[in-house]
Each structure stands twice: as structure tokens, then as C-alpha cells.
Design a protein around this motif. Sequence first.
Motif, PDB file in Angstrom:
ATOM      1  N   SER A   4      15.068  79.067  45.993  1.00 26.37           N
ATOM      2  CA  SER A   4      15.992  78.000  46.307  1.00 26.37           C
ATOM      3  C   SER A   4      15.268  76.999  47.024  1.00 26.37           C
ATOM      4  N   ASP A   5      13.961  77.059  47.345  1.00 27.03           N
ATOM      5  CA  ASP A   5      13.407  75.734  47.748  1.00 27.03           C
ATOM      6  C   ASP A   5      12.997  75.016  46.432  1.00 27.03           C
ATOM      7  N   ARG A   6      12.694  75.517  45.358  1.00 27.74           N
ATOM      8  CA  ARG A   6      12.313  74.953  44.062  1.00 27.74           C
ATOM      9  C   ARG A   6      13.691  74.411  43.403  1.00 27.74           C
ATOM     10  N   VAL A   7      14.878  74.892  43.662  1.00 33.45           N
ATOM     11  CA  VAL A   7      16.082  74.185  43.228  1.00 33.45           C
ATOM     12  C   VAL A   7      16.509  73.019  44.245  1.00 33.45           C
ATOM     13  N   MET A   8      16.170  73.035  45.444  1.00 35.54           N
ATOM     14  CA  MET A   8      16.432  72.023  46.280  1.00 35.54           C
ATOM     15  C   MET A   8      15.394  70.599  45.799  1.00 35.54           C
ATOM     16  N   GLN A   9      14.219  70.955  45.351  1.00 33.24           N
ATOM     17  CA  GLN A   9      13.419  69.812  45.130  1.00 33.24           C
ATOM     18  C   GLN A   9      14.082  69.036  43.995  1.00 33.24           C
ATOM     19  N   TYR A  10      14.984  69.567  43.249  1.00 34.73           N
ATOM     20  CA  TYR A  10      15.733  68.616  42.040  1.00 34.73           C
ATOM     21  C   TYR A  10      17.161  68.157  42.529  1.00 34.73           C
ATOM     22  N   GLU A  11      17.429  68.147  44.008  1.00 34.22           N
ATOM     23  CA  GLU A  11      18.559  67.747  44.587  1.00 34.22           C
ATOM     24  C   GLU A  11      18.868  66.413  44.238  1.00 34.22           C
ATOM     25  N   ARG A  12      17.786  65.507  44.385  1.00 34.22           N
ATOM     26  CA  ARG A  12      18.048  64.123  44.156  1.00 34.22           C
ATOM     27  C   ARG A  12      18.258  63.732  42.590  1.00 34.22           C
ATOM     28  N   MET A  13      17.857  64.541  41.578  1.00 24.85           N
ATOM     29  CA  MET A  13      18.169  64.502  40.314  1.00 24.85           C
ATOM     30  C   MET A  13      19.625  64.805  40.088  1.00 24.85           C
ATOM     31  N   VAL A  14      20.061  65.656  40.808  1.00 27.57           N
ATOM     32  CA  VAL A  14      21.477  66.124  40.646  1.00 27.57           C
ATOM     33  C   VAL A  14      22.302  65.114  40.923  1.00 27.57           C
ATOM     34  N   TYR A  15      22.115  64.442  42.048  1.00 27.81           N
ATOM     35  CA  TYR A  15      23.018  63.398  42.594  1.00 27.81           C
ATOM     36  C   TYR A  15      22.693  62.352  41.837  1.00 27.81           C
ATOM     37  N   SER A  16      21.584  61.987  41.573  1.00 23.87           N
ATOM     38  CA  SER A  16      21.514  60.736  40.368  1.00 23.87           C
ATOM     39  C   SER A  16      22.302  60.860  39.363  1.00 23.87           C
ATOM     40  N   TRP A  17      22.508  61.959  38.747  1.00 25.33           N
ATOM     41  CA  TRP A  17      23.453  62.414  37.507  1.00 25.33           C
ATOM     42  C   TRP A  17      24.949  62.086  38.113  1.00 25.33           C
TER      43      TRP A  17
END
Length: 153
Positions: A4-17
Motif C-alpha cells: 500500500s505504501d508503494r501504491v501511494m508513491q504513485y498517487e501524483r501520477m494517478v492524479y496527473s493523468w
Amino acid sequence: MVMSDRVMQYERMVYSWIHKLGISVDMDDFAQIGRLAVYEGLKKSDVDDKLVEASLIYGLIRNRLIDEIRRRGKLKLEVTGDESMLDVVDDTSNDVSLWLHDAKLILNDVEYRCVQMMLRGYTQQEIGQRIGKSRSTVKFYQQNIRKKLSHLR
């Protein structure tokens, strides 16, 4: 590190898309779809190279979000030059009806049928199956459609 911590590292990328695709409705749903794409990418990525991992996840997020937009059936094909862009719109809008009417006057029957299926979210493969053509032929039709409709907005 916990998944779950690794997934959260990509949160900015998700919101960027989400921002790039102009999604403003049901953002939480789309963010969750993006997180699931990240999770899927992390499970697939068995390489230690972070750049390869990030590239894989970047593509998965984009593809899953676009697939969801298509699945919801609220899209409009808007042609701008050589690129086609998807805008989330009300599919009962008069603007879409007028655009389709103008498109029907310009396109041949097969191209118009392709446009109708594209607006319903069908993939190139699905369109090809329905009209009895290959995916590459459908891709060629879509290029012609963009050229013919480049002046419609």
C-alpha cells in the motif's frame, strides 16, 4: 516496504493523468481505478529498474482511465489536427447530435459506422470484428476520419 505504501508513491501520477484527461466528475472513482492500475503494475514488475517500473505503471494508469471513460459511454470524439481527443460530455447533448449529423454528410458509410462505435467506446479490435475488417484497417479508417473531420469542432 508494504504494497500500500508503494501504491501511494504513485498517487501524483494517478492524479496527473486524471487532470490530463480532464476528468472532473467522480474523481474518487477514477483515482481508485488508477490505484488499482498501479497495484497491477507493481505486481507485474519484477524488475529492479525503477524507470521500467514507472513506465509500465504510467501506461497502465492512462489505459485504465481511458477504458473507464469509454465504458461509461459519455465521450465525444473531437478532432484536432492529427490527434483525436476525448472529452467527457453528456452523450444526449445537442452538440453531439449536430456534430454527428455533419460527420454523416462528410464520411462514407463504413467510416460513419466506425465513428458511432468509437463514440460508444468500442476498441479498434471490437470495431474490426463488427465490420469484418482487421484492426489495422480500422486504424486506417480512423486516420481518414480525422483528416476528413479536422475542420469540425
